[in-house]
Design a protein around this motif. Structure first.
Motif, PDB file in Angstrom:
ATOM      1  N   SER A 214       0.844  -1.186   0.000  1.00 49.63           N
ATOM      2  CA  SER A 214       0.000   0.000   0.000  1.00 49.63           C
ATOM      3  C   SER A 214       0.887   1.246   0.000  1.00 49.63           C
ATOM      4  CB  SER A 214      -0.911  -0.002   1.230  1.00 49.63           C
ATOM      5  OG  SER A 214      -1.666   1.179   1.300  1.00 49.63           O
ATOM      6  N   PHE A 215       0.613   2.162  -0.969  1.00 49.59           N
ATOM      7  CA  PHE A 215       1.364   3.422  -1.087  1.00 49.59           C
ATOM      8  C   PHE A 215       0.412   4.539  -0.666  1.00 49.59           C
ATOM      9  CE2 PHE A 215       3.049   0.356  -3.990  1.00 49.59           C
ATOM     10  CZ  PHE A 215       4.407   0.568  -4.047  1.00 49.59           C
ATOM     11  N   PHE A 216       0.832   5.338   0.373  1.00 48.46           N
ATOM     12  CA  PHE A 216      -0.138   6.280   0.916  1.00 48.46           C
ATOM     13  C   PHE A 216       0.339   7.722   0.948  1.00 48.46           C
ATOM     14  CE2 PHE A 216       2.235   6.533   4.770  1.00 48.46           C
ATOM     15  CZ  PHE A 216       2.687   5.253   5.047  1.00 48.46           C
ATOM     16  N   SER A 217       1.532   8.063   0.442  1.00 45.55           N
ATOM     17  CA  SER A 217       1.955   9.468   0.459  1.00 45.55           C
ATOM     18  C   SER A 217       2.483   9.860  -0.909  1.00 45.55           C
ATOM     19  CB  SER A 217       3.021   9.716   1.521  1.00 45.55           C
ATOM     20  OG  SER A 217       4.311   9.474   1.015  1.00 45.55           O
ATOM     21  N   SER A 218       2.665  11.149  -1.098  1.00 49.18           N
ATOM     22  CA  SER A 218       3.140  11.662  -2.393  1.00 49.18           C
ATOM     23  C   SER A 218       4.601  11.343  -2.629  1.00 49.18           C
ATOM     24  CB  SER A 218       2.917  13.172  -2.466  1.00 49.18           C
ATOM     25  OG  SER A 218       3.675  13.822  -1.461  1.00 49.18           O
ATOM     26  N   LYS A 219       5.306  10.805  -1.609  1.00 48.64           N
ATOM     27  CA  LYS A 219       6.716  10.440  -1.778  1.00 48.64           C
ATOM     28  C   LYS A 219       6.961   8.955  -1.530  1.00 48.64           C
ATOM     29  CE  LYS A 219       8.992  14.867  -1.032  1.00 48.64           C
ATOM     30  NZ  LYS A 219      10.131  15.558  -0.418  1.00 48.64           N
ATOM     31  N   LEU A 330      15.365  -0.735  -9.495  1.00 53.32           N
ATOM     32  CA  LEU A 330      14.041  -0.616 -10.089  1.00 53.32           C
ATOM     33  C   LEU A 330      13.128   0.051  -9.077  1.00 53.32           C
ATOM     34  CD1 LEU A 330      11.659  -1.312 -12.020  1.00 53.32           C
ATOM     35  CD2 LEU A 330      11.597  -3.564 -10.941  1.00 53.32           C
ATOM     36  N   PHE A 331      12.539   1.206  -9.451  1.00 53.68           N
ATOM     37  CA  PHE A 331      11.647   1.938  -8.557  1.00 53.68           C
ATOM     38  C   PHE A 331      10.205   1.630  -8.926  1.00 53.68           C
ATOM     39  CE2 PHE A 331      14.378   4.587  -6.056  1.00 53.68           C
ATOM     40  CZ  PHE A 331      15.523   4.714  -6.820  1.00 53.68           C
ATOM     41  N   VAL A 332       9.368   1.346  -7.916  1.00 52.14           N
ATOM     42  CA  VAL A 332       7.950   1.076  -8.111  1.00 52.14           C
ATOM     43  C   VAL A 332       7.176   2.005  -7.187  1.00 52.14           C
ATOM     44  CG1 VAL A 332       6.118  -0.639  -7.890  1.00 52.14           C
ATOM     45  CG2 VAL A 332       8.356  -1.323  -8.752  1.00 52.14           C
ATOM     46  N   GLY A 333       6.166   2.692  -7.751  1.00 52.11           N
ATOM     47  CA  GLY A 333       5.298   3.557  -6.965  1.00 52.11           C
ATOM     48  C   GLY A 333       5.832   4.963  -6.772  1.00 52.11           C
ATOM     49  N   GLY A 334       7.089   5.226  -7.087  1.00 53.23           N
ATOM     50  CA  GLY A 334       7.703   6.537  -6.938  1.00 53.23           C
ATOM     51  C   GLY A 334       9.206   6.392  -6.999  1.00 53.23           C
ATOM     52  N   VAL A 335       9.915   7.492  -6.716  1.00 56.97           N
ATOM     53  CA  VAL A 335      11.374   7.471  -6.745  1.00 56.97           C
ATOM     54  C   VAL A 335      11.897   8.199  -5.519  1.00 56.97           C
ATOM     55  CG1 VAL A 335      11.631   7.325  -9.254  1.00 56.97           C
ATOM     56  CG2 VAL A 335      11.414   9.580  -8.166  1.00 56.97           C
ATOM     57  N   THR A 349       4.327  13.595 -16.685  1.00 53.91           N
ATOM     58  CA  THR A 349       3.213  14.382 -16.144  1.00 53.91           C
ATOM     59  C   THR A 349       3.066  14.187 -14.630  1.00 53.91           C
ATOM     60  OG1 THR A 349       2.083  14.121 -18.247  1.00 53.91           O
ATOM     61  CG2 THR A 349       0.750  14.852 -16.388  1.00 53.91           C
ATOM     62  N   SER A 350       3.265  12.982 -14.167  1.00 53.47           N
ATOM     63  CA  SER A 350       3.041  12.687 -12.743  1.00 53.47           C
ATOM     64  C   SER A 350       4.076  13.347 -11.845  1.00 53.47           C
ATOM     65  CB  SER A 350       3.041  11.171 -12.524  1.00 53.47           C
ATOM     66  OG  SER A 350       4.279  10.626 -12.942  1.00 53.47           O
ATOM     67  N   VAL A 351       5.242  13.697 -12.394  1.00 54.79           N
ATOM     68  CA  VAL A 351       6.308  14.293 -11.574  1.00 54.79           C
ATOM     69  C   VAL A 351       6.743  15.598 -12.221  1.00 54.79           C
ATOM     70  CG1 VAL A 351       8.439  13.825 -10.333  1.00 54.79           C
ATOM     71  CG2 VAL A 351       7.067  11.918 -11.121  1.00 54.79           C
ATOM     72  N   SER A 352       5.817  16.513 -12.391  1.00 56.36           N
ATOM     73  CA  SER A 352       6.144  17.809 -12.990  1.00 56.36           C
ATOM     74  C   SER A 352       5.266  18.870 -12.369  1.00 56.36           C
ATOM     75  CB  SER A 352       5.950  17.771 -14.509  1.00 56.36           C
ATOM     76  OG  SER A 352       4.595  17.492 -14.833  1.00 56.36           O
ATOM     77  N   GLY A 353       5.671  20.132 -12.587  1.00 54.73           N
ATOM     78  CA  GLY A 353       4.909  21.255 -12.044  1.00 54.73           C
ATOM     79  C   GLY A 353       4.812  21.186 -10.546  1.00 54.73           C
ATOM     80  N   LYS A 354       3.600  21.333 -10.026  1.00 53.27           N
ATOM     81  CA  LYS A 354       3.414  21.341  -8.583  1.00 53.27           C
ATOM     82  C   LYS A 354       3.586  19.951  -7.970  1.00 53.27           C
ATOM     83  CE  LYS A 354      -0.630  23.060  -9.006  1.00 53.27           C
ATOM     84  NZ  LYS A 354      -1.890  23.712  -8.626  1.00 53.27           N
ATOM     85  N   TYR A 355       3.661  18.920  -8.825  1.00 55.24           N
ATOM     86  CA  TYR A 355       3.865  17.553  -8.320  1.00 55.24           C
ATOM     87  C   TYR A 355       5.329  17.136  -8.381  1.00 55.24           C
ATOM     88  CZ  TYR A 355      -1.161  17.523  -9.122  1.00 55.24           C
ATOM     89  OH  TYR A 355      -2.477  17.828  -9.104  1.00 55.24           O
ATOM     90  N   ALA A 356       6.221  18.116  -8.691  1.00 54.11           N
ATOM     91  CA  ALA A 356       7.632  17.767  -8.865  1.00 54.11           C
ATOM     92  C   ALA A 356       8.266  17.285  -7.562  1.00 54.11           C
ATOM     93  CB  ALA A 356       8.409  18.964  -9.415  1.00 54.11           C
ATOM     94  N   GLY A 359       4.531  13.216  -6.439  1.00 53.80           N
ATOM     95  CA  GLY A 359       4.154  12.522  -7.649  1.00 53.80           C
ATOM     96  C   GLY A 359       4.048  11.028  -7.528  1.00 53.80           C
ATOM     97  N   SER A 360       4.154  10.490  -6.320  1.00 48.59           N
ATOM     98  CA  SER A 360       4.107   9.036  -6.175  1.00 48.59           C
ATOM     99  C   SER A 360       2.700   8.516  -6.389  1.00 48.59           C
ATOM    100  CB  SER A 360       4.596   8.624  -4.783  1.00 48.59           C
ATOM    101  OG  SER A 360       5.962   8.877  -4.646  1.00 48.59           O
ATOM    102  N   PHE A 361       2.622   7.245  -6.739  1.00 53.85           N
ATOM    103  CA  PHE A 361       1.364   6.530  -6.898  1.00 53.85           C
ATOM    104  C   PHE A 361       0.717   6.327  -5.524  1.00 53.85           C
ATOM    105  CE2 PHE A 361      -1.593   3.346  -8.233  1.00 53.85           C
ATOM    106  CZ  PHE A 361      -1.533   2.312  -7.324  1.00 53.85           C
ATOM    107  N   LYS A 362      -0.623   6.533  -5.481  1.00 50.13           N
ATOM    108  CA  LYS A 362      -1.367   6.293  -4.248  1.00 50.13           C
ATOM    109  C   LYS A 362      -2.373   5.191  -4.515  1.00 50.13           C
ATOM    110  CE  LYS A 362      -1.039  10.931  -2.271  1.00 50.13           C
ATOM    111  NZ  LYS A 362      -1.804  12.116  -1.802  1.00 50.13           N
ATOM    112  N   GLY A 363      -2.178   4.079  -3.793  1.00 53.63           N
ATOM    113  CA  GLY A 363      -3.047   2.948  -3.994  1.00 53.63           C
ATOM    114  C   GLY A 363      -2.358   1.672  -3.584  1.00 53.63           C
ATOM    115  N   CYS A 364      -2.807   0.523  -4.213  1.00 51.01           N
ATOM    116  CA  CYS A 364      -2.269  -0.780  -3.854  1.00 51.01           C
ATOM    117  C   CYS A 364      -1.691  -1.474  -5.070  1.00 51.01           C
ATOM    118  CB  CYS A 364      -3.373  -1.663  -3.281  1.00 51.01           C
ATOM    119  SG  CYS A 364      -3.285  -1.753  -1.497  1.00 51.01           S
ATOM    120  N   ILE A 365      -0.617  -2.225  -4.865  1.00 58.72           N
ATOM    121  CA  ILE A 365      -0.003  -3.039  -5.918  1.00 58.72           C
ATOM    122  C   ILE A 365       0.215  -4.432  -5.346  1.00 58.72           C
ATOM    123  CG2 ILE A 365       2.035  -3.382  -7.375  1.00 58.72           C
ATOM    124  CD1 ILE A 365       2.413  -0.408  -7.491  1.00 58.72           C
ATOM    125  N   ARG A 366      -0.099  -5.457  -6.170  1.00 63.13           N
ATOM    126  CA  ARG A 366       0.152  -6.836  -5.769  1.00 63.13           C
ATOM    127  C   ARG A 366       0.614  -7.647  -6.972  1.00 63.13           C
ATOM    128  NH1 ARG A 366      -6.196  -8.631  -4.886  1.00 63.13           N
ATOM    129  NH2 ARG A 366      -6.665  -8.984  -7.108  1.00 63.13           N
TER     130      ARG A 366
END
Length: 1730
Positions: A214-219, A330-335, A349-356, A359-366
């Motif tokens: 589970s990824f829960f923050s922008s970083k 290998l980075f998954v969900g963010g860097v 797009t996910s890591v630019s502008g105000k999200y620079a 920009g991390s993914f928020k959700g679940c991966i399995r």
């Protein structure tokens, strides 16, 4: 649940979470692979200890690093094993743990490190131990770079040559040198740096392979090892999210290659290629629906394929493309932050502008796989902001369904960019269905959008209700906050109202105001106009919230020039560009993300922009942060006019363009102030801008103006105040320092200046590159002077101490007034005959005192010794203040002698322990100028020794416990102090020295007061090692069979009674141990045969059992001198735990009492090293109280709690006064059950017992006496006599206490006395004191008494003892030869109070030898006995018989016939003062034989006189002048004397100097001052001393060698055959040899040149001739030296000693041979002929 609703249990849940968080800290700290804790400390030590616990699944990771510049201590996991790397600067040593299994098993492991000097030991889990020795000679671990836990952070040192893997897992209990490292995880700037760690041991370390992430923050992100792609890459996973954007995957490659996958507007986008040449692919449907979606990403060199839920999109890659060469993780969900920089450059797009920044993914991966290789939390490298396992389906929705009611306050949704329908229900209509569906309106920032029927759906059956769309009204109750609704409706409609038909026709428009808020809403109600009855929820009573989502738009930055477009600066200078010159504003971008750039090329002829972080380097871009921080400068280098074109960017959009004109102007300056300053000598004066200032034409440009001193001031210093507030001398200072009042001139010239000279300094002004001409700054100094108004000598007459006052010494300072306390005198030399005191404290050289001290009479002069004649003393001084110092003066002290004052000598005594020493005149003596005789009375005897008077008579006894003695005793060396051999370093006694003498027949002159002085005589004792060590702990050592246990001071301990010896240095040596062995505690292989007691104290000695259950072995113990031995018994048994103490507890009713180890403690034979390992667990709690530990009720505690006093029993204040509790004591796996009794007492018992009677006992020597109620009685209001218990605190010294028991007789004996008894025993008359030791007058003992609760201590009982013998004390006295002395009561004293008033008679057991005892009424009758009354009437005298003896004695006893008692015999010693009444006698007068012209000593064998009552120094010879010379003293042989003493002859000082006739002499007479011997003649005959040179053969020497001059070569003799061995014949070199030198050989085989030598040196072979000039010698040569010979009074004239040097002479140390002997051919050349 609607937002804003709160669970009833929310507060409790928060509290539980907080408690859980606090408890986790006590357990561990989590490190996530990129984490570390850094402590910035520095220390150095030869001892290091480290302890830490860890658990992990990773085989590699840094656990701990103590970092120095070269030294280090590094503990890490390496391939699953513990590894230690250590270096002290002389080379690295590596230790590995020796366990068989790997440590990455997620179990807790304990690592311990011990370093002491060169020994390093690594211990794992208390079992696996390995050690090594460090190389080199210095064993200090020097830590300069700090401590690191879990990782090394940014540390860069050479010994970290390989990339260290950061630790991933849990670490706990980090103790370094007894300091907890992880006590606090709060960062502290400059000291503690905490990076990415958290409290508690995270669940993610224990997650299974199938656990979702589970990824829960922008970083948030996780990273894995390199994705090794060979030909084809395939990544599979399933995701669940509601987010519209976020980075899913990123992997960088070489040369700009990369692979990335992100979510953009809900769609999956894949990217592959390089930063400037890449391909991308997008999915066809959104994944932001909070449902699980499967994703498969494939790529090769030919294509890129993305499959989402079985739906595939694919694109071909350019033909020249290659598969990416990936590198790194290998980075998954963010860097991570370091990789984010390169990701931002890719413009994803996910890591630019105000999200620079996130920009991390928020959700679940399995089910994550890379090329079919499973990737999970099991094999992750680094994690951040993730958790194991996924939340519920709605956990990622950011806008929950809302239900509004009339009575519930409106709650708006949180900020969101996701559009979900909202179903509204009216209150109370749960079952009526949902009639209103709201869908968010999405509007771009600053834009507008219509509100349509799809946004507000009304589920009504219009026909059934009979209404049309135009009859459904929406009334706006609350307008939007960040925009407005534009209604294009019919005019007749109510304001703020629109219909359903208006929605369908697009007449309702929302217009945003352009603000940066990302959401808005308005409130409305719904009503319908119909003739039919309508539902309540269509009557306008319900209110609903409509939400509007604002899509952010990146605004264009705005660039301005607030101060205009002209930028002025000086030529060839630099000036800061500030935010006041250039200003950038952007509402939606953080100023830190804004940058500025220069368009076109800056005119390099004019200058360039630079960043102060890299000065001198031209830049064309810079950040807004650097601009705001003042780091950007324009540096002018050339032409005067130029321009800079600037534009700003937020990373996406560019601002407007501005032009900044730059104009350089020439620097102009002038010195506006150079007035100089005035200063008082010794003072300091600030240099301000009014004294010195320079102005420039600078406009808003900082130009540093510096002053360089080219010539320093002569009489002072230019100083600048530094930040530390300290003033220091400088050669350069700035105008800014002048402005801040930090520059001054300080006058440091302290000497007198007689002329009014001025001071100055020269300087140059530096402004940029401009330097002025040399200028001068004038300084006017006001010079000061002193005037010594009073300088009068101090007169010392009758006192030893006298104050100086202002009539003796008074100084003032001219020109200024100065307080008397600041005008000081400095002592340059001290007086020699006294000392200077200030407030009774002795002054030293260079000490000071003030004029005020003189006025206040605080300065005194004190004589050391009263002089025998008038004399003078002095000291040198100078006057000084903070301004200057005076010249040097002498102060005189005139001292007048006082004839009647006592001159005391009191220098103390130093002796060795147990020995004695004489108290001589140099140690203790009292005298006066007129030689009065002194008596000394001892008023306080020594405590640790005795004063004795040595008896030189026939009796061998000496007078112990001396109470009086005289000057005669001291001068006769008869007074001695003898130490009692105790371990004391100091003793003393007090005496009163007095001129009064008792019993003198002739009294002193009328009106003359006797002189007296009290003297404290100090005795220093030098201790010696004379005591053997004594065992103080002697018990059996218990150990578990075949186990081990520490041997400590509790098992074995010795004490050395020598007070100056450290018991820790006692050395133990053991012999063979039959059932075990002793080893070092940290090294079982190191067997101990010797150890010190400090090793036992510091718990370094371990006993390991093997063999028989019982054994004992010999221990030898020594303090370095004395040895002792003992046996240590060892008993091995099965493990046990037993109670050592269980005394029960006494507690006041309703109160509490601490349970300590004196009440309760346990012992065990197991190897338990910490007290907390012994625990007590209650299985039956007390009924009438509770047990508390640290104020917390508990049912268990430890032995450590008992030792620290943390365990408390608290009574419940009930009327139950007896309680008990049962417990089990545990030591490891062994336990024992026991109980403890508790007894309560009332408050009245707290009052102490009352002492009614406490009286002295009276007992006859050797008899018992009853201790009755009248002698000792103690009562208590609530205690019976039987409850009043006495305990002997200090036993009687000369007796014992016994108790009568009717059945057993008396209990108690001298060897085993009764120690306790009750008041009832005393009341019954059963307690007796029995006196046992004879010859004692007093005894005492002390008692403690208690009622069971309170104790009264120190009841002292005194015992008066009536002696068996009469205690007769005698005192020695002095009598004049032939005189008499009254035997007064002081000489024969019976002082005991029990014999006062008794009539006794004194019997002479042994009469005097040189006199007799008589009665003054019956002269000439010798008495053999006399009465005490006659002594009191002073009728009895000792009469001396006028013989020449200097001492006498007689022995007496005291006798009483009524009591049948008598004393022991006592001897009185009499000192006889001699009277000079004997004439001298000449005992030796021989003819003196001398050599002509000699000086000859006259000895006692030649001339001697004797006198029985006079010393040698008192016998004076008077002579006539000798006829053939004169007499003299050795110290002045040329000075003739006619008087000398016998002491001069005995000391060898008298000589006769011959001159004239061969025969002669002198007549002489000897006197002792009163009596004369008959005149006699002393004859002297002389003969001539002849010296001759018997042998002078010369010497033969081989060239370049040495040769002895022996007695066969050179010998001189005299005709003094009688003193041949004692007479010295000296050879003196007049002319030294030319070709060599004369040397002598010393005992250390060194040589030295000599110019004189003796015949005895020649005889002993010490004189050598050494040939040194080889070049001056052909085949042979001759050398010689001349000399004289003397043996006073004879001498020989100049003599010659010849030395032959030749190769023909055999060398004494080797043979020589002729190398060649050929004939020579001579050829003559003649002109024209052969």
């Amino acid at each position: 649940m609607a937002p804003g609703w709160r669970s009833p249990g929310g507060g409790l849940a928060s509290a539980l979470l907080l408690l859980l968080a606090l408890s986790l800290r006590a357990l561990a700290v989590s490190f996530y692979g990129d984490s570390y804790v850094e402590l910035n400390i520095a220390e150095s030590s030869t001892r290091t200890s480290l302890q830490l616990r860890f658990r992990t699944s990773k085989p590699h990771g840094l656990l701990f690093l103590a970092a120095g510049n070269e030294d280090y201590c590094l503990v890490e996991l390496h391939s699953g094993y513990l590894q230690l790397r250590m270096n002290f600067g002389a080379g690295e040593r590596v230790l590995h743990s020796q366990q068989s299994s790997r440590l990455n098993d997620l179990a807790w492991h304990l690592a311990e490190l011990y370093h002491e000097n060169d020994n390093v030991t690594l211990v794992l889990d208390k079992h696996y131990r390995t050690s090594t020795k460090m190389p080199g000679i210095l064993y200090q671990l020097n830590i300069e770079r700090g401590l690191y836990v879990g990782g090394s952070g940014t540390l860069d040192v050479p010994y970290l040559d390989r990339a260290l893997t950061n630790f991933r897992g849990c670490i706990d209990d980090v103790l370094f040198n007894q300091h907890e490292i992880l006590t606090s995880l709060r960062p502290y700037p400059g000291f503690r740096n905490v990076h990415e760690v958290s409290l508690g041991c995270s669940d993610e370390f224990f997650a299974s392979e199938d656990e979702p992430i589970s990824f829960f923050s922008s970083k948030s992100y996780v990273s894995f090892q390199l994705w090794n792609v060979q030909g084809e890459g395939c990544l599979e996973c399933a995701i669940q999210t509601s987010a519209q954007r976020g980075l899913l995957l990123y992997h960088s490659g070489r040369a700009g290659d990369f692979i990335a996958m992100e979510i953009e507007s809900g769609l999956i986008k894949a990217h592959i290629g390089k930063s400037k040449s890449r391909m991308q692919l997008s999915s066809l449907k959104s994944v932001s629906d909070n449902k699980w979606h499967s994703i498969e990403l494939k790529f090769t060199a030919q294509y890129l394929q993305l499959m989402l839920d079985g739906e595939t999109v694919k694109t071909s890659l350019p033909s020249h493309s290659k598969i990416p060469l990936l590198k790194g993780p290998l980075f998954v969900g963010g860097v991570d932050d370091s990789t984010r920089v390169e990701v931002i450059k890719l413009e994803l797009t996910s890591v630019s502008g105000k999200y620079a920044r996130g920009g991390s993914f928020k959700g679940c991966i399995r089910d994550l796989k890379a090329n079919s290789e499973k990737r999970s939390l099991k094999n992750v490298l680094v994690t951040k902001d993730i958790s194991a396992g996924c939340k519920t389906e709605n956990s990622f929705k950011t806008n929950s369904f809302v239900m509004t009611t009339e009575k519930t306050p409106l709650v708006t949704a949180a900020s969101t960019s996701v559009n979900f329908p909202e179903i509204a229900k009216p209150q109370g209509k749960e079952d009526s269905g949902l009639f209103l569906v709201l869908n968010n309106l999405i509007v771009p920032e600053g834009g507008q959008a219509p509100l349509e029927s799809k946004h507000i759906k009304v589920n009504l059956e219009f026909k059934k209700l009979g209404v049309r769309q135009s009859q459904i009204f929406f009334k706006i109750k609350e307008q939007p906050s960040h925009g407005y609704l534009r209604l294009g409706v019919e005019p007749e409609q109510e304001k703020g109202t629109f219909t359903m038909l208006d929605l369908w026709q697009g007449r309702v428009l929302y217009v945003h105001d352009g603000s940066e808020d990302t959401y808005d809403n308005f409130t409305f109600s719904i009503s319908a106009s119909s003739k039919k009855d309508i539902s309540p929820y269509l009557q306008g009573h319900e209110q609903y919230v409509f939400r509007i989502t604002i899509t952010p738009t990146n605004d264009v930055p705005e660039l301005m020039l607030p101060e205009g477009n002209l930028f002025l600066l000086f030529e060839n200078s630099k000036k800061r560009l500030t935010a006041d010159v250039i200003k950038v504003s952007d509402q939606d971008t953080d100023s830190a993300n804004l940058s500025l750039s220069v368009l076109g090329n800056v005119n390099t002829d004019a200058g360039f922009l630079e960043n102060s972080k890299n000065p001198g380097r031209a830049i064309i871009t810079f950040s807004n942060e650097d601009l705001k921080e003042g780091n950007i400068f324009f540096v002018h280098t050339g032409v005067k006019n130029s321009r800079i074109v600037l534009r700003a960017s937020d990373g996406e959009k560019m601002s407007n363009t501005v032009v900044l004109r730059v104009m350089a102007v020439p620097l102009d300056y002038k010195v506006v102030n150079n007035t100089g300053i005035k200063v008082l000598q010794g003072n300091a004066a600030l240099i301000t801008l009014s004294h010195l200032a320079v102005e420039t034409n600078a406009i808003q440009q900082e130009m540093e103006i510096r002053y360089e001193i080219t010539e320093s001031p002569q009489f002072g210093e230019i100083q600048r105040q530094h930040s530390s507030r300290e003033w220091k001398q400088v050669n350069i200072f700035s105008q800014r320092s002048i402005e801040r009042s930090r520059v001054r001139y300080c006058s440091i010239f302290k000497a007198l200046q007689l002329e009014n000279v001025t001071d100055h300094f020269k300087f140059k002004v530096h402004i940029g590159n401009t330097i002025s001409d040399e200028l001068m700054f004038p300084i006017t100094v006001k010079w000061l002077r002193y005037n010594l108004l009073k300088h009068v000598p101090l007169e010392i007459e009758k006192t030893k101490k006298k104050c100086l006052n202002s009539d003796n010494l008074f100084a003032v300072m001219m020109d200024i007034e100065i307080p008397e306390s600041e005008l000081n005198y400095k002592l340059l030399s001290l007086p020699k005959k006294g000392q200077m005191l200030l407030k009774n404290q002795a002054l030293k050289k260079n000490s000071t005192f003030s004029q005020k001290s003189i006025i206040d009479r605080e300065v005194e002069y004190e004589l050391i010794n009263r002089p025998h004649e008038n004399t003078q003393d002095s000291f040198r001084f100078l006057v000084f203040t903070k301004y200057l110092e005076s010249n040097v003066y002498d102060f005189k002290i005139n001292i007048k002698a006082e004839l009647t004052s006592i001159i005391l000598t009191n220098n103390g005594l130093t002796i060795t322990e147990g020995e004695g020493a004489l108290i001589t005149k140099s140690r203790l003596f009292a005298q006066t100028m007129d030689n009065k005789a002194f008596q000394y009375k001892v008023t306080k005897s020594p405590q640790h020794g005795k004063l004795k008077l040595i008896n030189f008579s026939d009796s061998p006894e000496s007078n112990d416990n001396l109470t009086t003695f005289s000057n005669q005793d001291i001068m006769g060396e008869r007074v001695m102090y003898v130490h009692d051999d105790t371990e004391t370093m100091y003793d003393e006694f007090l005496v009163i020295a007095s001129t009064r003498e008792s019993g003198e027949w002739v009294s002193s002159a009328a009106g003359t007061e006797p002189l007296s002085a009290e003297i404290r005589f100090n005795i220093s004792v030098e201790l010696k090692n004379d005591e053997k060590p004594v065992r103080v702990v002697d018990k059996v050592f218990h150990v578990v069979k075949n186990g081990q246990r520490l041997l400590t001071l509790a098992d074995l301990c010795y004490h050395d009674p020598d007070s100056d010896f450290d018991d820790g240095q006692l050395l133990y040596t053991r012999r063979g141990i039959p059932n075990g062995d002793l080893t070092l505690v940290n090294d079982n292989t190191h067997r101990l045969y010797q150890f010190k007691q400090e090793d036992l104290e510091q718990k370094r000695v371990l006993f390991t059992h093997s063999g028989a259950d019982y054994g004992r072995f010999v221990l030898f113990v020594t303090d370095g001198k004395h040895y002792t031995s003992s046996l240590l018994e060892v008993s091995a048994s099965d493990p046990y735990v037993r109670l050592a103490n269980n005394t029960g507890l006494l507690v006041q009713k309703g109160k509490e009492r601490t349970i300590t180890t004196t009440n309760l403690s346990a012992i065990t034979n197991q190897d338990i090293r910490r007290d907390h390992e012994i625990t007590y667990e209650l299985f039956l709690s007390p009924k009438h109280g509770r047990i508390f530990v640290n104020n917390l009720a508990t049912d268990s505690f430890t032995q450590l709690d008992l030792k620290r006093g943390h365990v408390i029993y608290r009574h419940d204040d009930s009327n139950n006064l007896v309680d008990t509790f049962n417990f089990t004591v545990y030591a490891k796996d062994i336990h024992q059950d026991a109980g403890m009794h508790v007894r309560m007492y009332l408050e009245s018992h707290q009052r102490p017992p009352k002492i009614v009677h406490n009286n002295n006992l009276l007992v006859e020597e050797g008899k018992p006496v009853k201790i009755s109620k009248g002698k000792l009685q103690v009562v208590h209001e609530n205690s019976s006599p039987s409850e009043i218990v006495f305990t002997l605190r200090a036993l009687p010294v000369h007796g014992y206490i016994r108790k009568f028991a009717s059945e057993e007789g008396y209990l108690g004996a001298e060897q085993k006395p009764v120690l306790t008894f009750t008041q009832q025993d005393i009341d019954d008359g059963n307690i007796q004191y029995v006196q046992t030791v004879s010859d004692q007058l007093q005894d005492h003992f002390s008692l403690d008494v208690t009622n069971g609760i309170r104790v009264v201590s120190g009841i002292e009982i005194s015992v008066d003892i009536i002696p068996k013998l009469i205690p007769l004390e005698v005192q020695n006295f002095t009598v004049i030869e032939g005189g008499s002395k009254a035997l007064v009561e002081d000489y024969l004293n019976i002082s005991n109070q029990h014999f006062t008033g008794l009539s006794c008679e004194f019997i002479l057991v042994e009469p005097p030898k040189n006199g007799h005892v008589g009665n003054s009424r019956f002269p000439g009758v010798k008495l053999t006995k006399f009465t005490k009354k006659q002594v009191e009437q002073e009728l009895i005298y000792y009469i001396h018989d006028d013989s020449e003896g200097v001492s006498d004695n007689f022995t007496v006893i005291a006798n009483n016939t009524e009591l049948w008692k008598q004393s022991l015999p006592q001897t009185i010693f009499v000192t006889v003062t001699s009277v000079n009444d004997e004439a001298p006698v000449i005992s030796r007068n021989k003819i003196l034989r001398v050599w002509v012209g000699s000086v000859t000593e006259i000895t006692v064998d030649d001339l001697c006189a004797e006198d029985k009552d006079s010393s040698a120094s008192e016998l004076v010879y008077s002579i006539t002048p000798p006829s053939n010379g004169h007499l003299a003293l050795k110290s002045s042989p040329n000075k003739s004397i006619l008087n000398f003493t016998q002491a001069h002859i005995m000391e060898g000082q008298l000589v006769f100097v011959h001159n004239g006739a061969m025969s002669g002499g002198f007549s002489f007479q000897v006197t002792d001052g009163l009596n004369f011997a008959p005149r006699q003649i002393f004859s002297i005959t002389a003969r001539t001393l002849v010296i001759s040179l018997e042998i002078n053969k010369g010497l033969g020497v081989f060239p370049g060698s040495r040769k002895l001059i022996s007695a066969h070569d050179l010998k001189a003799v005299t005709n003094d055959m009688a003193n041949t061995g004692n007479r010295t014949i000296t050879f003196t070199i007049v002319r030294a040899p030319k070709l060599g030198r004369l040397i002598r050989i010393d005992t250390d085989n060194t040589t030295q040149d000599i110019s004189t030598f003796t015949q005895s040196m020649v005889d002993e072979g010490l004189v050598i001739y050494e040939h040194t000039h080889n070049e001056a010698v052909g085949w042979s040569a001759e050398d010689f030296f001349t000399f004289t010979v003397s043996s006073p009074p004879a001498a020989l004239d100049l003599q010659v000693f010849h030395v032959a040097i030749s190769y023909e002479i055999n060398r004494h140390d080797q043979s020589s041979r002729l190398l060649a002997n050929t004939e020579a051919v001579l050829i003559s050349w003649v002109t024209g002929k052969a």
